[in-house]
Write a protein that holds these residues in place. Structure first.
Motif, PDB file in Angstrom:
ATOM      1  N   LEU A  98       3.246 -11.325  -0.103  1.00 48.44           N
ATOM      2  CA  LEU A  98       2.225 -10.398   0.368  1.00 48.44           C
ATOM      3  C   LEU A  98       1.508  -9.699  -0.781  1.00 48.44           C
ATOM      4  O   LEU A  98       0.291  -9.518  -0.750  1.00 48.44           O
ATOM      5  N   VAL A  99       2.259  -9.277  -1.795  1.00 48.36           N
ATOM      6  CA  VAL A  99       1.689  -8.547  -2.924  1.00 48.36           C
ATOM      7  C   VAL A  99       2.218  -9.150  -4.218  1.00 48.36           C
ATOM      8  O   VAL A  99       3.128  -9.980  -4.216  1.00 48.36           O
ATOM      9  N   SER A 100       1.642  -8.718  -5.338  1.00 51.53           N
ATOM     10  CA  SER A 100       2.069  -9.277  -6.616  1.00 51.53           C
ATOM     11  C   SER A 100       3.505  -8.899  -6.949  1.00 51.53           C
ATOM     12  O   SER A 100       4.259  -9.696  -7.528  1.00 51.53           O
ATOM     13  N   SER A 101       3.907  -7.684  -6.584  1.00 52.60           N
ATOM     14  CA  SER A 101       5.269  -7.243  -6.839  1.00 52.60           C
ATOM     15  C   SER A 101       5.642  -6.178  -5.814  1.00 52.60           C
ATOM     16  O   SER A 101       4.859  -5.245  -5.587  1.00 52.60           O
ATOM     17  N   PRO A 102       6.790  -6.300  -5.147  1.00 46.34           N
ATOM     18  CA  PRO A 102       7.803  -7.333  -5.341  1.00 46.34           C
ATOM     19  C   PRO A 102       7.398  -8.659  -4.701  1.00 46.34           C
ATOM     20  O   PRO A 102       6.465  -8.703  -3.911  1.00 46.34           O
ATOM     21  N   TRP A 103       8.146  -9.709  -5.041  1.00 46.61           N
ATOM     22  CA  TRP A 103       7.879 -11.028  -4.484  1.00 46.61           C
ATOM     23  C   TRP A 103       9.174 -11.596  -3.885  1.00 46.61           C
ATOM     24  O   TRP A 103      10.273 -11.236  -4.308  1.00 46.61           O
ATOM     25  N   PRO A 104       9.047 -12.479  -2.879  1.00 50.23           N
ATOM     26  CA  PRO A 104      10.241 -13.080  -2.267  1.00 50.23           C
ATOM     27  C   PRO A 104      10.836 -14.132  -3.205  1.00 50.23           C
ATOM     28  O   PRO A 104      10.182 -15.121  -3.537  1.00 50.23           O
ATOM     29  N   GLU A 105      12.062 -13.909  -3.621  1.00 48.61           N
ATOM     30  CA  GLU A 105      12.684 -14.810  -4.581  1.00 48.61           C
ATOM     31  C   GLU A 105      13.560 -15.877  -3.923  1.00 48.61           C
ATOM     32  O   GLU A 105      13.608 -17.020  -4.373  1.00 48.61           O
TER      33      GLU A 105
ATOM     34  N   LEU B 162      -0.722   3.655  -5.224  1.00 44.77           N
ATOM     35  CA  LEU B 162      -1.837   2.783  -4.855  1.00 44.77           C
ATOM     36  C   LEU B 162      -1.960   1.578  -5.767  1.00 44.77           C
ATOM     37  O   LEU B 162      -2.474   0.530  -5.366  1.00 44.77           O
ATOM     38  N   GLU B 163      -1.475   1.696  -6.990  1.00 49.75           N
ATOM     39  CA  GLU B 163      -1.536   0.558  -7.917  1.00 49.75           C
ATOM     40  C   GLU B 163      -0.638  -0.593  -7.482  1.00 49.75           C
ATOM     41  O   GLU B 163      -0.841  -1.733  -7.905  1.00 49.75           O
ATOM     42  N   ASN B 164       0.347  -0.318  -6.635  1.00 45.48           N
ATOM     43  CA  ASN B 164       1.310  -1.344  -6.216  1.00 45.48           C
ATOM     44  C   ASN B 164       0.958  -1.979  -4.871  1.00 45.48           C
ATOM     45  O   ASN B 164       1.829  -2.560  -4.211  1.00 45.48           O
ATOM     46  N   ASN B 165      -0.318  -1.880  -4.462  1.00 41.64           N
ATOM     47  CA  ASN B 165      -0.787  -2.499  -3.222  1.00 41.64           C
ATOM     48  C   ASN B 165       0.141  -2.183  -2.043  1.00 41.64           C
ATOM     49  O   ASN B 165       0.740  -3.082  -1.438  1.00 41.64           O
TER      50      ASN B 165
END
Length: 309
Positions: A102-109, A298-301
């Motif tokens: 969904l977003v750059s971080s976090p990501w599904p690992e 807000l920077e973390n989407n």
């Protein structure tokens, strides 16, 4: 005498061979039969477990925020070997219900399997969790967020494929989530925002070209998330979210109306099929207490659009 001895040896050898043949043709007892069948079932379980884990390793490669044509191609490249054709088609036509990044971080690992059971011949149900990480957890271990997931694997001829997926709600290690089911979005907040309040107001769109700038031609809701430590004596920075219909947003982009006196318009945070969510221009112009924290949030989407029925 010698002939009799040879004849006796031949008879003895023949009897021994016959006895071995009879023993070899005897049916196995139930316990022996079960031991022979077990490896096949264990092999199926191992195949399904490997299928689910391999699928989980691909989730981070599919960005759900990508343009539709790019997203469909990405799903085809990364998911097709793990999914039934029917499920792949459903997700390509309705990506909001598909797992991915969904977003750059976090990501599904990865997907961690918690339980696996055979529900019928050729069908397994797998319960697990999608583990999401940031670079911090990638290096030190742990998780940034977890999401329960139930998968159904079916055997198509000789091949196991995932035929159904039901995701659950996120469990975040370091944040809480505000869920707005009316307009369709989730918003992630740090844990220190627990006890936040919601302040509802309206934005106003003014007619473009109006000399006085006073004619209100469009209005819409504005949802402000307020920090629990906010007081009238010591106000803190709110997180304001403007809600536009898609037609209102398109009109705003065409300069058919404007909002406030700022030379730039609201900043888009995300959208679903009905609404566009945006941040007001110069929302923090007075630099109140906590504005730096809001900027970091807000920077973390943090806003995730959701398609609610």
């Amino acid at each position: 005498m010698k002939k009799a001895l040879i004849l006796s040896l031949i008879l003895l050898l023949s009897f021994s061979l016959f006895a071995c043949g009879v023993k070899g043709n005897q049916p196995q007892n139930p316990g022996q039969k079960e031991e022979q069948q077990q490896p096949a079932e264990e092999s199926d379980e191992a195949a399904v477990a490997n299928l689910v884990r391999s699928f989980g390793s691909k989730l981070q490669k599919v960005s759900l925020q990508a343009p539709v044509d790019v997203l469909k191609k990405s799903m085809q490249e990364n998911y097709s070997e793990f999914l039934s054709p029917a499920l792949l088609e459903i997700w390509q036509n309705d990506p909001q219900n598909a797992p991915g990044r969904l977003v750059s971080s976090p990501w599904p690992e990865r997907i961690e399997i918690q339980e696996m059971k055979k529900t019928s011949e050729g069908i397994y149900e797998v319960n697990g969790e999608i583990i999401e990480v940031t670079s911090k957890e990638k290096e030190n271990g742990g998780f940034a967020a977890k999401r329960p997931i139930t998968l159904v694997a079916k055997k198509f001829e000789k091949r196991w494929l995932i035929d159904s997926v039901t995701p659950g709600d996120y469990e975040d290690a370091d944040s809480i989530t505000y869920k707005n089911t009316f307009y369709g979005f989730n918003f992630s907040l740090p844990k220190n925002w627990k006890g936040y309040t919601i302040v509802n107001s309206q934005w106003e769109g003014l007619a473009s070209g109006d000399a006085q700038g006073a004619a209100i031609v469009e209005t819409g809701p504005m949802i402000s998330i307020r920090h629990p430590q906010w007081t009238a004596d010591n106000p803190r920075q709110d997180i304001p979210i403007m809600v536009f219909t898609t037609s209102q947003w398109n009109s705003l982009q065409e300069n058919e109306f404007h909002i406030g006196a700022a030379p730039i318009g609201p900043k888009e945070l995300g959208s679903n099929a009905k609404y566009v969510f945006a941040l007001p221009a110069r929302y923090n112009y007075a630099f109140p207490t906590g504005y730096e924290e809001v900027e970091e949030i807000l920077e973390n989407n943090p806003l995730q659009p959701v398609e609610y029925p």
